[in-house]
Design an enzyme around this catalytic site. Structure first.
Site, PDB file in Angstrom:
ATOM      1  N   HIS A   1      31.817  32.313  39.970  1.00 31.61           N
ATOM      2  CA  HIS A   1      31.540  32.251  38.534  1.00 31.61           C
ATOM      3  C   HIS A   1      32.786  32.605  37.714  1.00 31.61           C
ATOM      4  O   HIS A   1      32.705  33.243  36.663  1.00 31.61           O
ATOM      5  CB  HIS A   1      30.379  33.180  38.165  1.00 31.61           C
ATOM      6  CG  HIS A   1      29.539  32.657  37.033  1.00 31.61           C
ATOM      7  ND1 HIS A   1      28.462  31.838  37.222  1.00 31.61           N
ATOM      8  CD2 HIS A   1      29.627  32.838  35.683  1.00 31.61           C
ATOM      9  CE1 HIS A   1      27.908  31.544  36.054  1.00 31.61           C
ATOM     10  NE2 HIS A   1      28.609  32.123  35.101  1.00 31.61           N
TER      11      HIS A   1
ATOM     12  N   LEU B   1      40.920  27.623  39.091  1.00 31.37           N
ATOM     13  CA  LEU B   1      41.779  26.441  39.107  1.00 31.37           C
ATOM     14  C   LEU B   1      42.389  26.193  37.729  1.00 31.37           C
ATOM     15  O   LEU B   1      41.681  26.194  36.722  1.00 31.37           O
ATOM     16  CB  LEU B   1      40.978  25.211  39.539  1.00 31.37           C
ATOM     17  CG  LEU B   1      40.292  25.308  40.913  1.00 31.37           C
ATOM     18  CD1 LEU B   1      39.245  24.235  41.069  1.00 31.37           C
ATOM     19  CD2 LEU B   1      41.324  25.211  42.020  1.00 31.37           C
TER      20      LEU B   1
END
Length: 382
Positions: free
Chosen positions: A281, A315
């Protein structure tokens, strides 16, 4: 707008700096912040940055193909836009901007249950190409009605988030007194006034609210009761018993998001899920949690031939995307970078960010001599 690219912002870090200038602090903090001391956020980044890839230069090479087939659809790149709640708080009409950009560039956009835009509106903007992210409603009536609306709006893929059994303890949001709509404290008002473009566009778009969930909320509910309503009604703990009725009701591809261990992935396969998202998350729920990278490598080796394996959390670049794919992911999702893009560049930010990541990933694959996404694992330095 398909080919829009602003040379002043070639990297996500450039977009982040500009977005921070244009967003009120409470909105940027909500986007940027993690749980507790934000150690998990840092761990996600450091683990991804440690990945090394190795090129091959003397073999024949005809160019790289970034396309990936998921659930019968060929996407243009191996990354999509992850669900982020309250996007319209961070930049007005952000869900519409990103959903439209994703549809134009042929990548997935996942609309959050707690988005500031209604699911029917986003389906229209995305020409029926968006995916929908669902928290498990504890109220059966709400669950059935939401799934009925998602089906009627022709969403093709359902993504069920399972890693939010509690609200994350996020100090930035606590200090800012974050609410929907934002509380009119002196500090928050001064922050809004310091961001005139955000303020003007918010005035034009209307105050941000959770439009998809609005039909289920009591009228004139005080904002200080919103968290209790969400916890009691909309965001129930999701175990196998909670997933079974969703699997029974939903006839399309089902993705389980937020898994981090082999036992849960095995359970998802037993349930009949079509894919899982290995994720923590974005470091927003458990500060002591492991980053997704090592679990991804273990899980892909064990279950990669049984279920599609996606990854998100941390990312930020084409390099990170390539590293995650080389480590076993079939596909990746990014959240914060796309909101940075919209915060920095407004309506052009979605297209710019997609193009930037595509250019980066293309350069990396060409440098490695990698023809297709599925071959990136051959270039991982172990």
């Amino acid at each position: 707008m398909n080919d829009y690219f602003n040379n002043n912002y070639p990297n996500v870090s450039d977009l982040k700096r500009q977005a921070k200038k244009r967003m009120p602090k409470f909105a940027f903090d909500y986007l940027e912040g993690g749980c507790m001391d934000e150690i998990s956020v840092q761990r996600n980044r450091s683990d991804l940055e440690a990945i090394q890839l190795r090129g091959e230069f003397l073999k024949p090479f005809s160019g790289s193909d970034l396309s990936v087939n998921l659930f019968g659809h060929e996407y243009a790149a191996p990354f999509g836009i992850a669900p982020i709640g309250l996007q319209g708080l961070m930049w007005p009409n952000a869900p519409e901007i990103l959903a439209k950009a994703a549809a134009e560039k042929n990548i997935p956009y996942i609309l959050s249950t707690v988005s500031s835009s209604g699911l029917e509106d986003i389906s229209e903007v995305s020409e029926g190409k968006a995916w929908f992210q669902l928290y498990n409603p504890t109220d059966d009536t709400i669950r059935k009605d939401l799934l009925s609306r998602i089906t009627a709006a022709q969403y093709k893929v359902l993504v069920v988030t399972v890693d939010v059994p509690t609200f994350g303890f996020r100090p930035r949001d606590i200090k800012n007194g974050l609410a929907m709509p934002p509380k009119m404290t002196l500090s928050n008002m001064l922050q809004m006034l310091s961001c005139p473009q955000w303020l003007i566009e918010t005035a034009l778009a209307g105050k941000p609210e959770m439009k998809t969930l609005k039909p289920y909320m009591p009228k004139n509910m005080p904002t200080d009761q919103l968290a209790a309503f969400m916890n009691k009604t909309v965001m129930g703990r999701v175990d196998m018993e909670g997933l079974k009725p969703i699997r029974d009701l939903w006839k399309g591809p089902l993705v389980i998001k937020g898994l981090i261990n082999e036992h849960d992935v095995e359970a998802a396969i037993t349930l009949g899920a079509d894919a899982v998202v290995i994720s923590n998350h974005g470091g927003r729920q458990l500060d002591a949690g492991e980053s997704p990278l090592e679990p991804l490598q273990r899980i892909s080796k064990k279950y990669g031939d049984k279920i599609k394996i996606f990854m998100d959390s941390g990312l930020r670049s084409g390099t990170n995307i390539a590293g995650a794919l080389a480590s076993g992911a079939d596909f990746t999702f990014l959240g914060r970078p796309f909101v940075y893009g919209v915060g920095a560049l407004g309506s052009k930010g979605g297209i710019h960010t997609i193009n930037s990541l595509t250019l980066q990933l293309t350069q990396i694959m060409n440098q490695l001599g990698c023809n297709k996404v599925a071959d990136l694992h051959k270039h991982l330095v172990k």
